[in-house]
Design an enzyme around this catalytic site. Sequence first.
Site, PDB file in Angstrom:
ATOM      1  N   ASN A 140       0.950  -1.616  -0.080  1.00  0.00           N
ATOM      2  CA  ASN A 140      -0.067  -0.084  -0.086  1.00  0.00           C
ATOM      3  C   ASN A 140       0.883   1.255  -0.051  1.00  0.00           C
ATOM      4  OD1 ASN A 140       0.730  -0.746   2.781  1.00  0.00           O
ATOM      5  ND2 ASN A 140      -1.083   0.349   3.406  1.00  0.00           N
ATOM      6  N   GLU A 182       0.285   5.255   0.499  1.00  0.00           N
ATOM      7  CA  GLU A 182      -0.381   6.290   0.972  1.00  0.00           C
ATOM      8  C   GLU A 182      -0.112   7.563   0.431  1.00  0.00           C
ATOM      9  OE1 GLU A 182      -0.915   5.647   5.359  1.00  0.00           O
ATOM     10  OE2 GLU A 182      -2.156   3.877   4.911  1.00  0.00           O
ATOM     11  N   CYS A 201      -4.257   0.777  -2.286  1.00  0.00           N
ATOM     12  CA  CYS A 201      -4.024  -0.560  -1.544  1.00  0.00           C
ATOM     13  C   CYS A 201      -2.857  -1.357  -2.166  1.00  0.00           C
ATOM     14  CB  CYS A 201      -5.316  -1.481  -1.536  1.00  0.00           C
ATOM     15  SG  CYS A 201      -6.571  -0.694  -0.477  1.00  0.00           S
ATOM     16  N   GLU A 229      -3.215  -4.344  -2.966  1.00  0.00           N
ATOM     17  CA  GLU A 229      -3.678  -5.540  -3.898  1.00  0.00           C
ATOM     18  C   GLU A 229      -3.650  -4.990  -5.414  1.00  0.00           C
ATOM     19  OE1 GLU A 229      -4.777  -4.818  -1.166  1.00  0.00           O
ATOM     20  OE2 GLU A 229      -5.859  -6.459  -0.332  1.00  0.00           O
TER      21      GLU A 229
HETATM   22  N1  THU Z   1      -5.123  -1.598   2.657  1.00  0.00           N
HETATM   23  C1  THU Z   1      -4.480  -2.244   1.707  1.00  0.00           C
HETATM   24  O1  THU Z   1      -3.617  -2.035   0.993  1.00  0.00           O
HETATM   25  N2  THU Z   1      -5.198  -3.320   1.335  1.00  0.00           N
HETATM   26  C2  THU Z   1      -6.662  -3.772   1.733  1.00  0.00           C
HETATM   27  O2  THU Z   1      -7.247  -4.695   1.260  1.00  0.00           O
HETATM   28  C3  THU Z   1      -7.231  -2.899   2.910  1.00  0.00           C
HETATM   29  C4  THU Z   1      -6.506  -1.664   3.272  1.00  0.00           C
HETATM   30  C5  THU Z   1      -4.496  -0.363   3.140  1.00  0.00           C
HETATM   31  C6  THU Z   1      -5.101   1.043   2.468  1.00  0.00           C
HETATM   32  C7  THU Z   1      -4.401   2.006   3.540  1.00  0.00           C
HETATM   33  O3  THU Z   1      -3.042   2.237   3.169  1.00  0.00           O
HETATM   34  C8  THU Z   1      -4.160   0.891   4.858  1.00  0.00           C
HETATM   35  O4  THU Z   1      -4.411  -0.418   4.392  1.00  0.00           O
HETATM   36  C9  THU Z   1      -5.375   1.165   6.132  1.00  0.00           C
HETATM   37  O5  THU Z   1      -6.477   1.139   5.358  1.00  0.00           O
END
Ligand code: THU
Length: 159
Positions: A61, A63, A72, A74
């Site tokens: 992920n 941000e 995210c 994925e």
């Molecule tokens: N996040 C993911 O990378 N994958 C997911 O399936 C759920 C959430 C990340 C998004 C954000 O950077 C952090 O987790 C908290 O939500």
Amino acid sequence: MNELKITAKIKVCTYDELNISEKKLIDSAKKAVYTSYAPYSRFRVGVAVELENGQIITGSNQENAAFPSGLCAERTALFYANAQFPDDAVEKISIAAFTKGDFSEEPITPCGACRQVIMEVQNRFNHPVRLLLYGKSKIYVIDTIEAILPLSFKLADDK
Ligand code: THU
């Protein structure tokens, strides 16, 4: 009135019960959490994608101060995989999460938007995407994204 019952088939296992290539994919997802950029949530997610050509692509992920601009793990991994290898189906995706100094006890499950993207990849290549969701206490193995995205959105057939 009729009732529609929806069930999900999810195998629950331990790391030791996985085969060598599945262990390797989980290991890659766990390693990928360290490439995460998550200064806001401090929730690091790592993903490893196995393609039919044998390549393993990892992602995490990413941000942003403008929150919706982040992505995210994925989608980071899948979009990169599809951009580099547009003709290769995705065989498997493994996901791991790390927060407060440790990997999550429970398996991490993909968010709704990521499920929709995994569904697109599965439909695009007409090939089931197997999910390996890592948790310290157990691992979920799911044979198709349909199991965790029932009644998914598809463009209407306007014939
Ligand atoms: N996040 C993911 O990378 N994958 C997911 O399936 C759920 C959430 C990340 C998004 C954000 O950077 C952090 O987790 C908290 O939500």
